[in-house]
Scaffold this motif. Structure first.
Motif, PDB file in Angstrom:
ATOM      1  N   ILE A  34      -2.438 -41.762 -16.469  1.00 29.65           N
ATOM      2  CA  ILE A  34      -2.770 -40.602 -17.301  1.00 29.65           C
ATOM      3  C   ILE A  34      -3.702 -39.654 -16.556  1.00 29.65           C
ATOM      4  O   ILE A  34      -4.523 -40.079 -15.742  1.00 29.65           O
ATOM      5  N   THR A  35      -3.542 -38.366 -16.828  1.00 30.12           N
ATOM      6  CA  THR A  35      -4.546 -37.363 -16.490  1.00 30.12           C
ATOM      7  C   THR A  35      -4.918 -36.646 -17.782  1.00 30.12           C
ATOM      8  O   THR A  35      -4.060 -36.401 -18.635  1.00 30.12           O
ATOM      9  N   ALA A  36      -6.194 -36.317 -17.936  1.00 32.17           N
ATOM     10  CA  ALA A  36      -6.656 -35.644 -19.149  1.00 32.17           C
ATOM     11  C   ALA A  36      -7.764 -34.667 -18.790  1.00 32.17           C
ATOM     12  O   ALA A  36      -8.584 -34.936 -17.902  1.00 32.17           O
ATOM     13  N   GLN A  56       2.360 -41.040 -17.608  1.00 36.18           N
ATOM     14  CA  GLN A  56       3.469 -41.927 -17.261  1.00 36.18           C
ATOM     15  C   GLN A  56       4.553 -41.275 -16.398  1.00 36.18           C
ATOM     16  O   GLN A  56       5.740 -41.417 -16.658  1.00 36.18           O
ATOM     17  N   ARG A  57       4.122 -40.567 -15.354  1.00 39.67           N
ATOM     18  CA  ARG A  57       5.048 -40.044 -14.351  1.00 39.67           C
ATOM     19  C   ARG A  57       4.392 -40.179 -12.983  1.00 39.67           C
ATOM     20  O   ARG A  57       3.182 -40.368 -12.881  1.00 39.67           O
ATOM     21  N   ASP A  58       5.191 -40.042 -11.918  1.00 39.04           N
ATOM     22  CA  ASP A  58       4.637 -40.175 -10.573  1.00 39.04           C
ATOM     23  C   ASP A  58       3.718 -39.012 -10.209  1.00 39.04           C
ATOM     24  O   ASP A  58       2.768 -39.189  -9.449  1.00 39.04           O
ATOM     25  N   THR A  59       4.007 -37.818 -10.716  1.00 36.39           N
ATOM     26  CA  THR A  59       3.165 -36.650 -10.453  1.00 36.39           C
ATOM     27  C   THR A  59       2.639 -36.113 -11.776  1.00 36.39           C
ATOM     28  O   THR A  59       3.408 -35.613 -12.598  1.00 36.39           O
ATOM     29  N   LEU A  60       1.333 -36.243 -11.980  1.00 34.41           N
ATOM     30  CA  LEU A  60       0.703 -35.820 -13.229  1.00 34.41           C
ATOM     31  C   LEU A  60      -0.316 -34.726 -12.946  1.00 34.41           C
ATOM     32  O   LEU A  60      -1.015 -34.758 -11.934  1.00 34.41           O
ATOM     33  N   LYS A  61      -0.409 -33.770 -13.871  1.00 29.43           N
ATOM     34  CA  LYS A  61      -1.427 -32.729 -13.761  1.00 29.43           C
ATOM     35  C   LYS A  61      -1.803 -32.243 -15.152  1.00 29.43           C
ATOM     36  O   LYS A  61      -0.937 -31.861 -15.935  1.00 29.43           O
ATOM     37  N   ALA A  62      -3.081 -32.283 -15.454  1.00 29.00           N
ATOM     38  CA  ALA A  62      -3.597 -31.753 -16.713  1.00 29.00           C
ATOM     39  C   ALA A  62      -4.560 -30.621 -16.385  1.00 29.00           C
ATOM     40  O   ALA A  62      -5.566 -30.835 -15.701  1.00 29.00           O
ATOM     41  N   THR A  63      -4.245 -29.412 -16.848  1.00 27.14           N
ATOM     42  CA  THR A  63      -5.092 -28.238 -16.631  1.00 27.14           C
ATOM     43  C   THR A  63      -5.472 -27.660 -17.980  1.00 27.14           C
ATOM     44  O   THR A  63      -4.598 -27.366 -18.801  1.00 27.14           O
ATOM     45  N   THR A  68     -14.852 -17.672 -23.875  1.00 25.06           N
ATOM     46  CA  THR A  68     -15.298 -16.791 -24.957  1.00 25.06           C
ATOM     47  C   THR A  68     -15.283 -15.334 -24.517  1.00 25.06           C
ATOM     48  O   THR A  68     -15.634 -14.452 -25.300  1.00 25.06           O
ATOM     49  N   GLY A  69     -14.921 -15.088 -23.260  1.00 25.98           N
ATOM     50  CA  GLY A  69     -14.993 -13.756 -22.690  1.00 25.98           C
ATOM     51  C   GLY A  69     -16.226 -13.575 -21.832  1.00 25.98           C
ATOM     52  O   GLY A  69     -16.195 -12.878 -20.817  1.00 25.98           O
ATOM     53  N   THR A  70     -17.324 -14.219 -22.218  1.00 29.72           N
ATOM     54  CA  THR A  70     -18.559 -14.155 -21.439  1.00 29.72           C
ATOM     55  C   THR A  70     -18.968 -15.518 -20.884  1.00 29.72           C
ATOM     56  O   THR A  70     -19.878 -15.605 -20.062  1.00 29.72           O
ATOM     57  N   SER A  71     -18.330 -16.588 -21.331  1.00 26.08           N
ATOM     58  CA  SER A  71     -18.516 -17.930 -20.787  1.00 26.08           C
ATOM     59  C   SER A  71     -17.137 -18.557 -20.631  1.00 26.08           C
ATOM     60  O   SER A  71     -16.236 -18.289 -21.439  1.00 26.08           O
ATOM     61  N   ALA A  72     -16.957 -19.379 -19.598  1.00 24.33           N
ATOM     62  CA  ALA A  72     -15.635 -19.959 -19.366  1.00 24.33           C
ATOM     63  C   ALA A  72     -15.763 -21.271 -18.610  1.00 24.33           C
ATOM     64  O   ALA A  72     -16.723 -21.499 -17.867  1.00 24.33           O
ATOM     65  N   GLY A  73     -14.768 -22.136 -18.792  1.00 31.34           N
ATOM     66  CA  GLY A  73     -14.695 -23.392 -18.056  1.00 31.34           C
ATOM     67  C   GLY A  73     -13.247 -23.761 -17.811  1.00 31.34           C
ATOM     68  O   GLY A  73     -12.375 -23.469 -18.633  1.00 31.34           O
ATOM     69  N   VAL A  74     -12.985 -24.378 -16.670  1.00 26.95           N
ATOM     70  CA  VAL A  74     -11.645 -24.849 -16.319  1.00 26.95           C
ATOM     71  C   VAL A  74     -11.765 -26.276 -15.804  1.00 26.95           C
ATOM     72  O   VAL A  74     -12.620 -26.578 -14.967  1.00 26.95           O
ATOM     73  N   SER A  75     -10.906 -27.163 -16.307  1.00 29.23           N
ATOM     74  CA  SER A  75     -10.863 -28.554 -15.855  1.00 29.23           C
ATOM     75  C   SER A  75      -9.448 -28.879 -15.403  1.00 29.23           C
ATOM     76  O   SER A  75      -8.484 -28.554 -16.098  1.00 29.23           O
ATOM     77  N   VAL A  76      -9.334 -29.524 -14.234  1.00 26.20           N
ATOM     78  CA  VAL A  76      -8.029 -29.889 -13.681  1.00 26.20           C
ATOM     79  C   VAL A  76      -8.088 -31.338 -13.204  1.00 26.20           C
ATOM     80  O   VAL A  76      -8.964 -31.703 -12.415  1.00 26.20           O
ATOM     81  N   ALA A  77      -7.165 -32.159 -13.684  1.00 24.98           N
ATOM     82  CA  ALA A  77      -7.048 -33.547 -13.237  1.00 24.98           C
ATOM     83  C   ALA A  77      -5.630 -33.774 -12.729  1.00 24.98           C
ATOM     84  O   ALA A  77      -4.664 -33.370 -13.385  1.00 24.98           O
ATOM     85  N   GLY A  93      -5.888 -39.576  -6.897  1.00 23.82           N
ATOM     86  CA  GLY A  93      -6.264 -38.827  -8.088  1.00 23.82           C
ATOM     87  C   GLY A  93      -7.422 -37.891  -7.802  1.00 23.82           C
ATOM     88  O   GLY A  93      -8.287 -38.185  -6.970  1.00 23.82           O
ATOM     89  N   THR A  94      -7.444 -36.738  -8.482  1.00 26.36           N
ATOM     90  CA  THR A  94      -8.553 -35.795  -8.358  1.00 26.36           C
ATOM     91  C   THR A  94      -8.996 -35.350  -9.745  1.00 26.36           C
ATOM     92  O   THR A  94      -8.199 -35.305 -10.688  1.00 26.36           O
ATOM     93  N   ALA A  95     -10.270 -35.019  -9.860  1.00 24.25           N
ATOM     94  CA  ALA A  95     -10.821 -34.455 -11.090  1.00 24.25           C
ATOM     95  C   ALA A  95     -11.768 -33.336 -10.688  1.00 24.25           C
ATOM     96  O   ALA A  95     -12.702 -33.557  -9.908  1.00 24.25           O
TER      97      ALA A  95
END
Length: 202
Positions: A34-36, A56-63, A68-77, A93-95
């Motif tokens: 899993i990636t989350a 449950q796959r060989d290549t997984l990616k969760a983005t 809010t327009g003035t604050s932001a966050g991005v997470s990628v696994a 795996g990367t996070a």
């Protein structure tokens, strides 16, 4: 304005060779890969949150992203793995999380290679696990903290006589490990994960 980023990378290879001639000594019975990713931000202009998972796959990616327009966050696994050959497994795996916020940001993400399998005749194994991480958190005074890391291990269902409530630990952590797996049910878990919270505080 507070800005931050952290990254953790984990790699694992499990090589298995039959100790004696046997057809299919390993049978995989559960695929828990899993990636989350779950980032959220909030400030005077509102709140934003997103939760994404891939399984449950060989290549997984969760983005996942939050803004809010003035604050932001991005997470990628991500997780690139294979056990199509039961005698030769591999996984990387990367996070990775980045954010900037006027007030509050929190985040959780994971990249996990998790497999349950049965050994029907003795097999030798050789495991090599590595990980690396980096982080930064800069800007005006804030409160909070984060936790990042990578690791895992191999566990045997039959417990030790002195600890009947838990599976036996075959090995844990990264680095090189080698030995013999006797017939039993096993659980292999290895991955990268992180979580944290930062908020305006001073």
């Amino acid at each position: 304005m507070r800005r931050g980023r952290w990254t953790v990378i984990a790699g694992a290879i499990l090589l298995v060779g039959a100790a004696a001639a046997s057809a299919d000594p390993i049978t995989i019975i559960s695929d828990g890969r899993i990636t989350a990713a779950l980032p959220s931000t909030s400030d005077a202009n509102g709140a934003s949150r997103q939760n994404v998972a891939d399984r449950q796959r060989d290549t997984l990616k969760a983005t996942a992203s939050a803004s809010t327009g003035t604050s932001a966050g991005v997470s990628v696994a991500t997780l690139v793995s294979s056990f199509s050959d039961p005698m030769h497994w591999s996984a990387t795996g990367t996070a990775d999380a980045t954010w900037f916020t006027l007030d509050t940001a929190d985040y959780f993400l994971e990249s996990v290679f998790n497999v349950a399998f049965v050994v029907t005749s003795p097999v030798n194994y050789r495991f090599n696990g590595t990980f690396q991480s980096s982080s930064s958190n800069t800007g005006s005074p804030f409160q909070g903290g984060s936790q990042i890391g990578a690791g895992g291990g191999l566990f045997r269902e039959t417990p030790q006589p002195d600890d009947p409530e838990h599976p036996s630990v075959v090995f844990a952590g990264g680095g090189l490990h080698a030995g013999l797996l006797v017939p039993d049910k096993y659980f292999f878990d290895f991955g990268a994960s992180g979580s944290g919270l930062t908020r305006h505080g001073g």
